[in-house]
Scaffold this active site. Structure first.
Site, PDB file in Angstrom:
ATOM      1  CG  ASP A 238      -2.000   0.674   0.999  1.00 44.40           C
ATOM      2  OD1 ASP A 238      -2.103   1.701   0.404  1.00 44.40           O
ATOM      3  OD2 ASP A 238      -3.258   0.491   1.721  1.00 44.40           O
TER       4      ASP A 238
ATOM      5  CG  HIS B 284      -6.187  -0.882   5.236  1.00 40.28           C
ATOM      6  ND1 HIS B 284      -5.127  -1.680   5.244  1.00 40.28           N
ATOM      7  CD2 HIS B 284      -6.135  -0.101   4.284  1.00 40.28           C
ATOM      8  CE1 HIS B 284      -4.546  -1.049   4.044  1.00 40.28           C
ATOM      9  NE2 HIS B 284      -5.224  -0.003   3.656  1.00 40.28           N
TER      10      HIS B 284
ATOM     11  CG  HIS C 271      -5.517   4.851   3.880  1.00 41.75           C
ATOM     12  ND1 HIS C 271      -4.481   4.982   3.277  1.00 41.75           N
ATOM     13  CD2 HIS C 271      -5.819   3.466   3.787  1.00 41.75           C
ATOM     14  CE1 HIS C 271      -4.071   3.986   2.501  1.00 41.75           C
ATOM     15  NE2 HIS C 271      -5.042   3.131   2.589  1.00 41.75           N
TER      16      HIS C 271
ATOM     17  CB  CYS D 283      -6.384   3.603  -3.268  1.00 39.77           C
ATOM     18  SG  CYS D 283      -6.748   2.696  -4.661  1.00 39.77           S
TER      19      CYS D 283
ATOM     20  CG  ASN E 249      -1.726   2.450   4.765  1.00 46.55           C
ATOM     21  OD1 ASN E 249      -0.955   2.560   3.845  1.00 46.55           O
ATOM     22  ND2 ASN E 249      -2.661   1.686   4.793  1.00 46.55           N
TER      23      ASN E 249
HETATM   24  N1  COA Z   1      -1.982  -9.490 -13.308  1.00 41.90           N
HETATM   25  C1  COA Z   1      -1.441  -9.136 -14.127  1.00 41.90           C
HETATM   26  N2  COA Z   1      -2.341  -8.930 -15.276  1.00 41.90           N
HETATM   27  C2  COA Z   1      -3.601  -9.016 -15.352  1.00 41.90           C
HETATM   28  C3  COA Z   1      -4.178  -9.316 -14.162  1.00 41.90           C
HETATM   29  C4  COA Z   1      -3.389  -9.796 -12.988  1.00 41.90           C
HETATM   30  N3  COA Z   1      -3.860 -10.038 -11.709  1.00 41.90           N
HETATM   31  N4  COA Z   1      -5.453  -9.350 -14.249  1.00 41.90           N
HETATM   32  C5  COA Z   1      -5.592  -8.978 -15.531  1.00 41.90           C
HETATM   33  N5  COA Z   1      -4.464  -8.695 -16.481  1.00 41.90           N
HETATM   34  C6  COA Z   1      -4.300  -8.306 -17.650  1.00 41.90           C
HETATM   35  C7  COA Z   1      -5.122  -9.410 -18.573  1.00 41.90           C
HETATM   36  O1  COA Z   1      -4.062 -10.213 -18.995  1.00 41.90           O
HETATM   37  C8  COA Z   1      -5.285  -8.316 -19.672  1.00 41.90           C
HETATM   38  O2  COA Z   1      -4.108  -8.069 -20.554  1.00 41.90           O
HETATM   39  P1  COA Z   1      -4.026  -7.630 -22.037  1.00 41.90           P
HETATM   40  O3  COA Z   1      -4.702  -6.486 -22.151  1.00 41.90           O
HETATM   41  O4  COA Z   1      -2.665  -7.412 -22.374  1.00 41.90           O
HETATM   42  O5  COA Z   1      -4.794  -8.813 -22.673  1.00 41.90           O
HETATM   43  C9  COA Z   1      -5.714  -7.019 -19.057  1.00 41.90           C
HETATM   44  O6  COA Z   1      -5.029  -7.106 -17.819  1.00 41.90           O
HETATM   45  C10 COA Z   1      -7.248  -7.092 -19.048  1.00 41.90           C
HETATM   46  O7  COA Z   1      -7.738  -8.208 -18.117  1.00 41.90           O
HETATM   47  P2  COA Z   1      -9.174  -7.909 -17.749  1.00 41.90           P
HETATM   48  O8  COA Z   1      -9.298  -9.433 -17.189  1.00 41.90           O
HETATM   49  O9  COA Z   1     -10.135  -7.539 -18.407  1.00 41.90           O
HETATM   50  O10 COA Z   1      -9.030  -7.286 -16.353  1.00 41.90           O
HETATM   51  P3  COA Z   1      -9.548  -5.838 -16.175  1.00 41.90           P
HETATM   52  O11 COA Z   1      -9.329  -4.704 -17.198  1.00 41.90           O
HETATM   53  O12 COA Z   1     -10.978  -5.887 -15.683  1.00 41.90           O
HETATM   54  O13 COA Z   1      -8.824  -5.540 -14.946  1.00 41.90           O
HETATM   55  C11 COA Z   1      -7.922  -5.757 -12.556  1.00 41.90           C
HETATM   56  C12 COA Z   1      -9.026  -6.090 -13.648  1.00 41.90           C
HETATM   57  C13 COA Z   1      -8.214  -6.186 -11.200  1.00 41.90           C
HETATM   58  C14 COA Z   1      -6.711  -6.836 -13.147  1.00 41.90           C
HETATM   59  C15 COA Z   1      -7.485  -4.242 -12.728  1.00 41.90           C
HETATM   60  O14 COA Z   1      -8.606  -3.578 -12.593  1.00 41.90           O
HETATM   61  C16 COA Z   1      -6.395  -4.116 -11.821  1.00 41.90           C
HETATM   62  O15 COA Z   1      -5.222  -4.465 -11.646  1.00 41.90           O
HETATM   63  N6  COA Z   1      -6.580  -3.060 -10.589  1.00 41.90           N
HETATM   64  C17 COA Z   1      -5.634  -2.715  -9.685  1.00 41.90           C
HETATM   65  C18 COA Z   1      -6.342  -2.198  -8.680  1.00 41.90           C
HETATM   66  C19 COA Z   1      -5.463  -1.823  -7.516  1.00 41.90           C
HETATM   67  O16 COA Z   1      -4.231  -2.457  -7.185  1.00 41.90           O
HETATM   68  N7  COA Z   1      -5.804  -1.109  -6.526  1.00 41.90           N
HETATM   69  C20 COA Z   1      -4.930  -0.739  -5.344  1.00 41.90           C
HETATM   70  C21 COA Z   1      -4.947  -1.908  -4.329  1.00 41.90           C
HETATM   71  S1  COA Z   1      -6.699  -2.250  -3.754  1.00 41.90           S
HETATM   72 ZN    ZN Z   2      -4.831   0.994   2.055  1.00 41.71          ZN
END
Ligand code: COA
Ligand code: ZN
Length: 298
Positions: A14, A205, A207, A238, A247
């Site tokens: 985080d 958790h 912040h 975030c 945090n």
């Molecule tokens: N790790 C790496 N790549 C990932 C992945 C993961 N866990 N999940 C999806 N992807 C990639 C897919 O392979 C795809 O790649 P491409 O465009 O090269 O084909 C792309 O991301 C889209 O995949 P999709 O399944 O449609 O995911 P999405 O676009 O709906 O995204 C998340 C979903 C969750 C992966 C994305 O929103 C995300 O990573 N969010 C991060 C939020 C975060 O960390 N917030 C802070 C902490 S809470």
């Molecule tokens: Zn947090």
């Protein structure tokens, strides 16, 4: 008997995911190792999310590969979908923390899911985690308020908690992602969640965005919660929440608790040193109070 409060250090995840600084993998590993020297035994060491969404966590697999596994630390990996869970298992995470979301708009922006879709995703991923025999925890993000929609219905949070319990989650954190909670809200939500998910251990958790994080920690502890997330230096936030800040700081929590007779197992002096070291690698000051004021005089 002294009551023990366990602190889960979230600085390497985080903390670093939203910091302007770009630490190298070896700097991240040095941060982790310094935290271990402070006595940290449980830590969020990376997150297996899309590298496009959170570029700062793109090297989490390398971080996990570089960990010193001779140490007793339990390294937690964050995951939000099945691909993330599989990557975390491949990285030999000691624990997987899944992220549920309680707010509609934040959920869409952060992870492309509504609250109930995040519950469906948890149900889909749970067998993978349980079959791998990995400790399984979860966080309900924006449990106290959504940065776009505002109020979050406690019934949504309680319902997600019940779904987490049914899916086999052992410990559940109520996440105040945007730092809006107040101590009395913490007590009310804790009681509400316990009614619907009585068998799950609760973690908190917080912040410090609106200055109430330490008060919220105290309220949670009064409610019998024994596990608190915190980040060294008070770094964090975030990337999908506007104006998010850090945090609650580990050293500030440790000071408050140890001065009040609780035991944390953490070394306050070393935490302050680590927060000061962190300022040198991040290239900016950190926000914790104890890194400026030092501990109790004398
Ligand atoms: N790790 C790496 N790549 C990932 C992945 C993961 N866990 N999940 C999806 N992807 C990639 C897919 O392979 C795809 O790649 P491409 O465009 O090269 O084909 C792309 O991301 C889209 O995949 P999709 O399944 O449609 O995911 P999405 O676009 O709906 O995204 C998340 C979903 C969750 C992966 C994305 O929103 C995300 O990573 N969010 C991060 C939020 C975060 O960390 N917030 C802070 C902490 S809470
Ligand atoms: Zn947090």
């Amino acid at each position: 008997m002294t009551r023990r409060i366990d602190i889960v250090e979230v600085g390497p995840r985080d903390g670093l995911q939203n910091d302007p600084a770009n630490l190298t993998t070896s700097q991240k590993l040095e941060f982790i190792s310094r935290l271990e020297e402070c006595g940290v035994r449980r830590m969020e060491s990376g997150s297996f999310v899309s590298p496009k969404a959170v570029p700062k966590m793109a090297d989490s697999a390398e971080v996990f590969m570089g960990l010193d596994r001779s140490k007793p630390t339990r390294h937690i990996a964050l995951a939000l979908n099945e691909k993330g869970v599989r990557r975390a298992i491949d990285a030999k995470a000691d624990e997987i923390n899944f992220v549920l979301v309680a707010g509609e708009t934040f959920g869409k922006r952060n992870q492309g899911m509504s609250p109930s879709e995040s519950g469906d995703m948890l149900a889909q991923c749970a067998p993978l985690i349980l079959d791998a025999g990995i400790p399984f925890s979860a966080t309900i993000s924006v449990a106290f308020g959504d940065p776009f929609d505002g109020e979050v219905d406690p019934a949504v949070v309680a319902n997600l908690a019940a779904r987490a319990q049914r899916a086999g989650v052992g410990e559940l954190a109520l996440g105040d992602t945007i730092g809006v909670a107040t101590p009395w809200q913490v007590k009310a939500l804790t009681e509400r969640v316990r009614l619907e998910a009585p068998d799950v251990f609760l973690r908190m958790h917080f912040h410090d965005t609106r200055g109430a994080a330490l008060a919220n920690v105290a309220a949670a502890i009064d409610e019998g919660v024994d596990v608190i997330d915190a980040s060294c230096g008070g770094i964090g936030g975030c990337p999908f929440a506007p104006a998010a800040t850090g945090n609650v700081a580990t050293e500030d929590v440790v000071y408050m608790l140890e001065r009040s007779g609780f035991e944390t197992g953490l070394d306050l002096g070393k935490l302050i040193e680590t927060a000061k070291w962190l300022e040198t690698v991040l290239g900016h000051p950190v926000s914790s109070s104890l890194s400026k004021a030092g501990g109790f005089p004398g």
